[in-house]
Design a protein around this motif. Structure first.
Motif, short mmCIF file in Angstrom:
data_model
loop_
_atom_site.label_atom_id
_atom_site.label_comp_id
_atom_site.label_asym_id
_atom_site.label_seq_id
_atom_site.Cartn_x
_atom_site.Cartn_y
_atom_site.Cartn_z
N MET A 111 -8.98 -12.03 3.58
CA MET A 111 -8.30 -11.94 2.28
C MET A 111 -6.83 -11.60 2.52
O MET A 111 -6.51 -10.82 3.40
N SER A 112 -5.96 -12.17 1.74
CA SER A 112 -4.53 -11.94 1.88
C SER A 112 -3.97 -11.27 0.63
O SER A 112 -4.49 -11.43 -0.47
N TYR A 113 -2.85 -10.54 0.85
CA TYR A 113 -2.25 -9.79 -0.25
C TYR A 113 -0.75 -10.08 -0.28
O TYR A 113 -0.09 -10.17 0.77
N SER A 114 -0.21 -10.17 -1.49
CA SER A 114 1.23 -10.40 -1.64
C SER A 114 2.00 -9.11 -1.39
O SER A 114 1.42 -8.01 -1.35
N VAL A 115 3.31 -9.25 -1.26
CA VAL A 115 4.17 -8.07 -1.06
C VAL A 115 4.02 -7.10 -2.23
O VAL A 115 3.92 -5.89 -2.04
N GLY A 116 3.98 -7.63 -3.44
CA GLY A 116 3.86 -6.78 -4.61
C GLY A 116 2.56 -6.02 -4.63
O GLY A 116 2.52 -4.83 -4.98
N GLN A 117 1.46 -6.67 -4.25
CA GLN A 117 0.17 -6.01 -4.22
C GLN A 117 0.15 -4.89 -3.17
O GLN A 117 -0.32 -3.79 -3.43
N VAL A 118 0.65 -5.19 -1.99
CA VAL A 118 0.68 -4.17 -0.92
C VAL A 118 1.56 -2.99 -1.34
O VAL A 118 1.21 -1.83 -1.13
N SER A 119 2.71 -3.30 -1.95
CA SER A 119 3.60 -2.25 -2.43
C SER A 119 2.89 -1.33 -3.41
O SER A 119 3.02 -0.11 -3.34
N ALA A 120 2.10 -1.92 -4.31
CA ALA A 120 1.45 -1.14 -5.36
C ALA A 120 0.38 -0.23 -4.81
O ALA A 120 0.35 0.97 -5.11
N PHE A 121 -0.51 -0.76 -3.98
CA PHE A 121 -1.59 0.12 -3.54
C PHE A 121 -1.28 0.94 -2.29
O PHE A 121 -2.01 1.86 -1.95
N ALA A 122 -0.18 0.64 -1.60
CA ALA A 122 0.21 1.45 -0.43
C ALA A 122 1.22 2.53 -0.80
O ALA A 122 1.47 3.45 -0.02
N GLY A 123 1.82 2.38 -2.01
CA GLY A 123 2.77 3.40 -2.44
C GLY A 123 4.11 3.32 -1.75
O GLY A 123 4.80 4.34 -1.59
N VAL A 124 4.49 2.14 -1.30
CA VAL A 124 5.81 1.94 -0.69
C VAL A 124 6.54 0.86 -1.48
O VAL A 124 5.91 0.05 -2.16
N THR A 125 7.85 0.84 -1.37
CA THR A 125 8.62 -0.15 -2.11
C THR A 125 8.61 -1.50 -1.38
O THR A 125 8.37 -1.57 -0.16
N VAL A 126 8.88 -2.53 -2.13
CA VAL A 126 9.00 -3.86 -1.54
C VAL A 126 10.13 -3.87 -0.52
O VAL A 126 10.03 -4.48 0.56
N ARG A 127 11.20 -3.16 -0.85
CA ARG A 127 12.34 -3.09 0.07
C ARG A 127 11.92 -2.47 1.41
O ARG A 127 12.36 -2.91 2.47
N THR A 128 11.06 -1.45 1.36
CA THR A 128 10.58 -0.82 2.59
C THR A 128 9.78 -1.80 3.43
O THR A 128 9.93 -1.87 4.65
N LEU A 129 8.92 -2.57 2.77
CA LEU A 129 8.12 -3.57 3.49
C LEU A 129 9.01 -4.61 4.15
O LEU A 129 8.78 -5.02 5.30
N HIS A 130 10.05 -5.03 3.44
CA HIS A 130 11.01 -5.99 4.02
C HIS A 130 11.72 -5.36 5.23
O HIS A 130 11.98 -6.03 6.24
N HIS A 131 12.03 -4.05 5.11
CA HIS A 131 12.71 -3.35 6.21
C HIS A 131 11.80 -3.29 7.44
O HIS A 131 12.26 -3.50 8.58
N TYR A 132 10.52 -2.98 7.24
CA TYR A 132 9.58 -2.95 8.35
C TYR A 132 9.48 -4.33 9.01
O TYR A 132 9.32 -4.44 10.24
N ASP A 133 9.55 -5.37 8.20
CA ASP A 133 9.50 -6.73 8.72
C ASP A 133 10.72 -7.00 9.60
O ASP A 133 10.60 -7.48 10.74
N LYS A 134 11.91 -6.66 9.10
CA LYS A 134 13.14 -6.90 9.86
C LYS A 134 13.18 -6.08 11.14
O LYS A 134 13.73 -6.50 12.16
N ALA A 135 12.57 -4.88 11.09
CA ALA A 135 12.56 -4.00 12.27
C ALA A 135 11.52 -4.45 13.30
O ALA A 135 11.46 -3.89 14.40
N GLY A 136 10.70 -5.44 12.94
CA GLY A 136 9.70 -5.93 13.87
C GLY A 136 8.46 -5.07 13.93
O GLY A 136 7.62 -5.23 14.84
#
Length: 265
Positions: A1-26
């Protein structure tokens, strides 16, 4: 099963911006993409995100987390080191809480001075709060420190007036001996050091020579400590070292040597 950025942001309690930052940081790159090109996170990605958030909660930097992911064998070592740091911080905060409690107890003794009364009693002698707090933390496990705090809290306004008058007379004698170039290890200076030691014992806590040495060492190491004995306006260059020398010489005189000890008397 796959989850969108918005879904992960909602149930993980982190912002979309944070998820993008983790992506850029590798640290956390989504495993998939939707037909429209949007990021999609897998179950494995969520497990990795949980690990990242766990390490972040423990205070690890992103670089440290990346190093752990790169070499998992360092995980236990890093966690043990962080555990030691957290335990030390917990102990420090506990000691600080005890300092705050003692301050509350002092304030509850009823000895409340107006600014005018405080100047009348203490004059130029200023009690630096930062030094007092550090001293409390440094000597937190000392019976002498606890007794000194308890006795100080119990002093009445008249006690403080008498104490400070006594200290001012002693200070005048110390300044006279220093200005007249009496040797720091001479009889006059040693007698003044002994008078100071007895003053501490009389008003705060028993002060055997070895404790007196440690107190005097603080006078040369920290100007805030020496300011409790001699206000800055009355200080001379070398005066703190002079008093320290006199205290050490007096301690040696009383104990029969530099490393000897003697009960207060």
């Amino acid at each position: 099963m796959s989850y969108s950025v918005g879904q992960v942001s909602a149930f993980a309690g982190v912002t979309v911006r944070t998820l993008h930052h983790y992506d850029k940081a590798g640290l956390l790159s989504p495993s998939g993409r939707s037909h429209a090109g949007y990021r999609l996170y897998s179950e494995a990605d969520l497990v990795r995100l949980q690990q990242i958030l766990f390490y972040r909660e423990l205070g690890f930097s992103l670089d440290q987390i990346a190093a752990i992911f790169k070499d998992p064998q360092t995980n236990a070592q890093q966690l043990r080191a962080r555990q030691r740091q957290l335990n030390e911080e917990i102990a420090r905060l506990q000691r600080l809480a005890e300092v705050a409690q003692r301050a509350i107890e002092v304030q509850q003794t009823g000895v409340v001075l107006t600014p005018q009364e405080r100047f009348e009693v203490f004059g130029e002698v200023a009690f630096d709060l930062s030094y007092a707090t550090e001293a409390e933390l440094k000597w937190a496990h000392s019976n002498g420190q606890r007794e000194a705090m308890a006795r100080a809290a119990a002093h009445t306004k008249e006690d403080w007036r008498h104490l400070m008058t006594e200290a001012a007379a002693w200070r005048a004698e110390l300044l006279a001996a220093f200005d007249e170039q009496e040797p720091g290890d001479g009889e006059r200076a040693m007698d003044l050091a002994e008078e100071h030691r007895r003053h501490i014992s009389r008003w705060f806590t028993p002060c055997p020579p070895d404790m007196h040495r440690r107190i005097a060492d603080d006078y040369t190491a920290d100007p805030r400590a020496f300011a409790l004995v001699v206000p800055p306006s009355q200080q001379r260059p070398g005066l703190a070292a002079y008093l320290c020398q006199a205290v050490h010489a007096n301690a040696a005189r009383r104990t029969g040597g530099p490393g000897g000890t003697e009960e207060d008397g």
